[in-house]
Design a protein around this motif. Structure first.
Motif, PDB file in Angstrom:
ATOM      1  N   LYS A 193       0.859  -1.187   0.000  1.00  0.00           N
ATOM      2  CA  LYS A 193       0.000   0.000   0.000  1.00  0.00           C
ATOM      3  C   LYS A 193       0.896   1.239   0.000  1.00  0.00           C
ATOM      4  O   LYS A 193       2.002   1.223   0.556  1.00  0.00           O
ATOM      5  N   TYR A 194       0.403   2.333  -0.594  1.00  0.00           N
ATOM      6  CA  TYR A 194       1.280   3.506  -0.773  1.00  0.00           C
ATOM      7  C   TYR A 194       0.445   4.781  -0.780  1.00  0.00           C
ATOM      8  O   TYR A 194      -0.605   4.849  -1.417  1.00  0.00           O
ATOM      9  N   VAL A 195       0.922   5.799  -0.049  1.00  0.00           N
ATOM     10  CA  VAL A 195       0.305   7.125  -0.028  1.00  0.00           C
ATOM     11  C   VAL A 195       1.420   8.170   0.010  1.00  0.00           C
ATOM     12  O   VAL A 195       2.410   8.002   0.731  1.00  0.00           O
ATOM     13  N   ARG A 196       1.241   9.251  -0.774  1.00  0.00           N
ATOM     14  CA  ARG A 196       2.248  10.325  -0.784  1.00  0.00           C
ATOM     15  C   ARG A 196       1.568  11.679  -0.639  1.00  0.00           C
ATOM     16  O   ARG A 196       0.516  11.917  -1.221  1.00  0.00           O
ATOM     17  N   TYR A 197       2.196  12.553   0.155  1.00  0.00           N
ATOM     18  CA  TYR A 197       1.798  13.957   0.223  1.00  0.00           C
ATOM     19  C   TYR A 197       3.067  14.779   0.016  1.00  0.00           C
ATOM     20  O   TYR A 197       3.941  14.810   0.887  1.00  0.00           O
ATOM     21  N   ALA A 198       3.171  15.439  -1.157  1.00  0.00           N
ATOM     22  CA  ALA A 198       4.396  16.157  -1.528  1.00  0.00           C
ATOM     23  C   ALA A 198       5.589  15.200  -1.437  1.00  0.00           C
ATOM     24  O   ALA A 198       5.563  14.138  -2.040  1.00  0.00           O
ATOM     25  N   ASP A 199       6.610  15.544  -0.642  1.00  0.00           N
ATOM     26  CA  ASP A 199       7.776  14.656  -0.555  1.00  0.00           C
ATOM     27  C   ASP A 199       7.703  13.717   0.645  1.00  0.00           C
ATOM     28  O   ASP A 199       8.673  12.997   0.913  1.00  0.00           O
TER      29      ASP A 199
END
Length: 617
Positions: free
Chosen positions: A310-316
């Protein structure tokens, strides 16, 4: 001129075709309507009154200013101004973070460029990307984790060293070149990247990174890190394995034993062969078996043939959740290190990119995140009229989201609302607020309480902010006591209404009362529009020209009423900055406007020049 909405919609309509190349993009920068749209979007920001390195602000905005920008662009003579660098304090380690202040003309042009880039790229971005995007926010990122990370065994907390300062310009331009076949447009972006910055009156070149504080920086960083999103999602498709976990053998055995005992009891009852006390004995065995069974996971937690990423990104900032082994996590971290280093020319911090067992907290966007290991069963909610009790372990493997204690403690320290007294924190007055009027002080405290609550309202323990409110409330009492040189008791007697602190004030229409925050801190997991960036510039423009743009183009001066003259918009940072001593100030206050359209230098009665010279009244 073409309506910007039509132009941007046309760009968006081609965005899902990966093979489509955008050409003649640069010509859209010749359209004055784009700049009016951009001006309408950014003018309310008080930061526009802060001078850039060219010593100008939003004040004096005019159609002539727009046409000057367009004329320079037509000959490719537009040269972005180096940003003025300042520093703001970091919340985590008390260090300082650089912030660039662009000139207003650069902000205006960058806003136009940003709207074009968003139309081209937005629909192609990953659903796992949440930073600086319409209808996305920190809350949508946390909610995606809550909805999709159930059952993960390991976290990988991503940390890229100095991401915004180390973006490789050549890689970024080449990524843009994959979709945009317009070298004029790309050269303009290159100019913004290479504009440099001014610090302590010295010019510094920009060799890498995106402009700190630049309006196009967020969209450019998302275009850059979209490569990471695609890599991880491609890796995920290869990593994921199996449709479902196999049953836990121990659980399966106990379940089978329970079923055999139940059948045995049923058969004996049917045949009438139950001996005295045998019924209670068999039921006791069944209960014992079920109690042992309910403490075990029904699926094999170590199933080697089932894996998920599972993967989530907010900016860097990004977080990976794994259903797999620690060896899998170590392998993925190694793969990411190589990709980020070789393909993006960035460095993954080995010390800060942590591999954490999901029974412990991982920190993401200020929240603490863990996976519950609670095997304790609880009764399911049954429909009315059904008495049978059914147990479920619905909490096992579920995502738990918490607000760290240091989050609200650090805010109290930042606000200087507490001080250390021995080993304990003690509320203190805030001397910096003592010179404000009563309503401003109360409004400030309420805004700070609501601010931290609105951010952490998704946390299971958000009710812990009652402690934060306690310190803020007594800091408020002490601030008023310091202001009026009275005791806290006397302040409470004077201001409290039915036990709640309140400030009475007058408006033109009525006498009003504003109370100290008393709405509680209930957990709220809804994602509201006011907590996301819901409006693209195009949607705002589509609702019709705002009064400000109409006033700018209407051409009568709002002071001397001269017609058919070039106008400049005079801006003030805040209405309360106006003292109301001059008639033009009184006019702005009466209209509740931070702007007034005045005839420009050499036009009409030179009203804008006279205002700054103190000669308008």
């Amino acid at each position: 001129m073409r309506n910007p909405r039509v132009v941007l919609d046309n760009l968006t309509s081609k965005s899902n075709d990966e093979n489509y190349k955008y050409q003649r993009v640069y010509r859209n920068l010749y359209n004055p309507e784009f700049y009016l749209m951009a001006y309408d979007e950014i003018y309310p920001n008080p930061g526009n009154m802060t001078k850039g390195s060219d010593n100008t602000t939003i004040d004096g905005m005019s159609m002539k200013r727009i046409h000057n920008i367009i004329d320079l662009l037509k000959d490719e003579k537009y040269q972005p101004t180096p940003v003025r660098r300042t520093y703001i304090r970091k919340k985590r380690d008390n260090g300082k973070r650089p912030l660039g202040i662009p000139s207003f003309d650069d902000k205006l042009l960058q806003t136009v460029v940003k709207s074009i880039l968003e139309s081209i790229y937005e629909s192609s971005f990953s659903n796992s990307s949440h930073g600086y995007r319409p209808n996305k926010s920190c809350h949508t990122a946390i909610k995606q984790i809550a909805d999709t990370f159930n059952g993960v065994k390991w976290f990988i907390e991503g940390d890229i060293k100095g991401f915004f300062n180390n973006i490789d310009h050549s890689i970024l331009i080449n990524l843009l070149r994959k979709r945009i076949k317009d070298e004029k447009f790309l050269r303009l972006i290159w100019k913004f990247l290479k504009a440099g910055y001014v610090e302590d009156w010295k010019y510094h070149n920009s060799y890498s990174g995106v402009p700190q504080g630049g309006i196009i920086s967020p969209i450019l960083s998302n275009i850059y890190l979209n490569e990471l999103d695609q890599f991880i999602e491609g890796f995920r498709d290869k990593f994921n394995k199996g449709k479902r976990k196999v049953e836990n053998p121990d659980y399966k055995k106990l379940h089978a034993k329970s079923m055999i005992l139940k059948k045995k009891l049923k058969d004996k009852v049917a045949k009438g062969t139950l001996k005295e006390g045998e019924r209670e004995e068999i039921i006791g065995y069944i209960k014992e078996t079920n109690n042992r069974k309910i403490k075990l996971p029904s699926k094999d937690p170590m199933d080697q043939n089932y894996r998920r990423l599972k993967y989530v990104r907010y900016a860097d900032d990004w977080l990976i959740g794994l259903i797999g082994s620690k060896e899998d996590a170590v392998m993925i971290k190694k793969e990411l290190t190589e990709f980020i280093g070789h393909k993006l020319k960035l460095e993954l911090s080995q010390e800060k990119t942590l591999i954490t067992n999901s029974s412990k907290f991982a920190r993401f966007l200020g929240y603490d995140i863990a996976i519950s290991r609670n095997q304790q069963p609880k009764p399911l909610t049954r429909p009315a009229g059904q008495q049978k009790k059914v147990l479920s372990r619905s909490n096992s493997g579920r995502v738990s989201i918490y607000m760290p204690r240091e989050a609200w403690v650090s805010k109290l320290i930042e606000y200087k609302a507490i001080k250390m007294d021995g080993r304990n924190w003690k509320p203190m007055h805030r001397r910096i607020l003592a010179n404000n009027d009563d309503l401003e002080i109360l409004t400030r405290y309420n805004a700070e309480i609501r601010g931290i609550y609105n951010y952490y309202r998704l946390a299971h323990n958000v009710s812990g902010l009652n402690k934060f409110k306690y310190f803020m409330e007594y800091s408020l009492y002490k601030t008023f006591a310091n202001k009026y040189k009275k005791s806290i008791g006397k302040i409470k007697n004077k201001y409290c209404i039915n036990g709640v602190f309140a400030v009475r004030y007058k408006t033109k229409k009525a006498n009003k009362i504003r109370y100290f925050y008393n709405d509680g801190f209930k957990r709220n997991t809804s994602i509201k529009a006011d907590h996301t960036n819901t409006d693209l510039p195009i949607s705002k423009f589509d609702h019709g020209r705002t009064s400000l743009i109409s006033r700018l183009k209407a051409e009568p001066c709002e002071w001397c009423h001269a017609e058919n003259v070039d106008l400049e918009i005079h801006h003030v940072r805040k209405l309360k900055d106006l003292k109301g001593k001059k008639r033009w100030e009184q006019a702005m206050i009466a209209r509740i406007r931070k702007t007034i359209a005045l005839c420009a230098l050499g036009q009409g009665n030179d009203c804008h020049r006279k205002l700054h010279a103190g000669l308008l009244d």
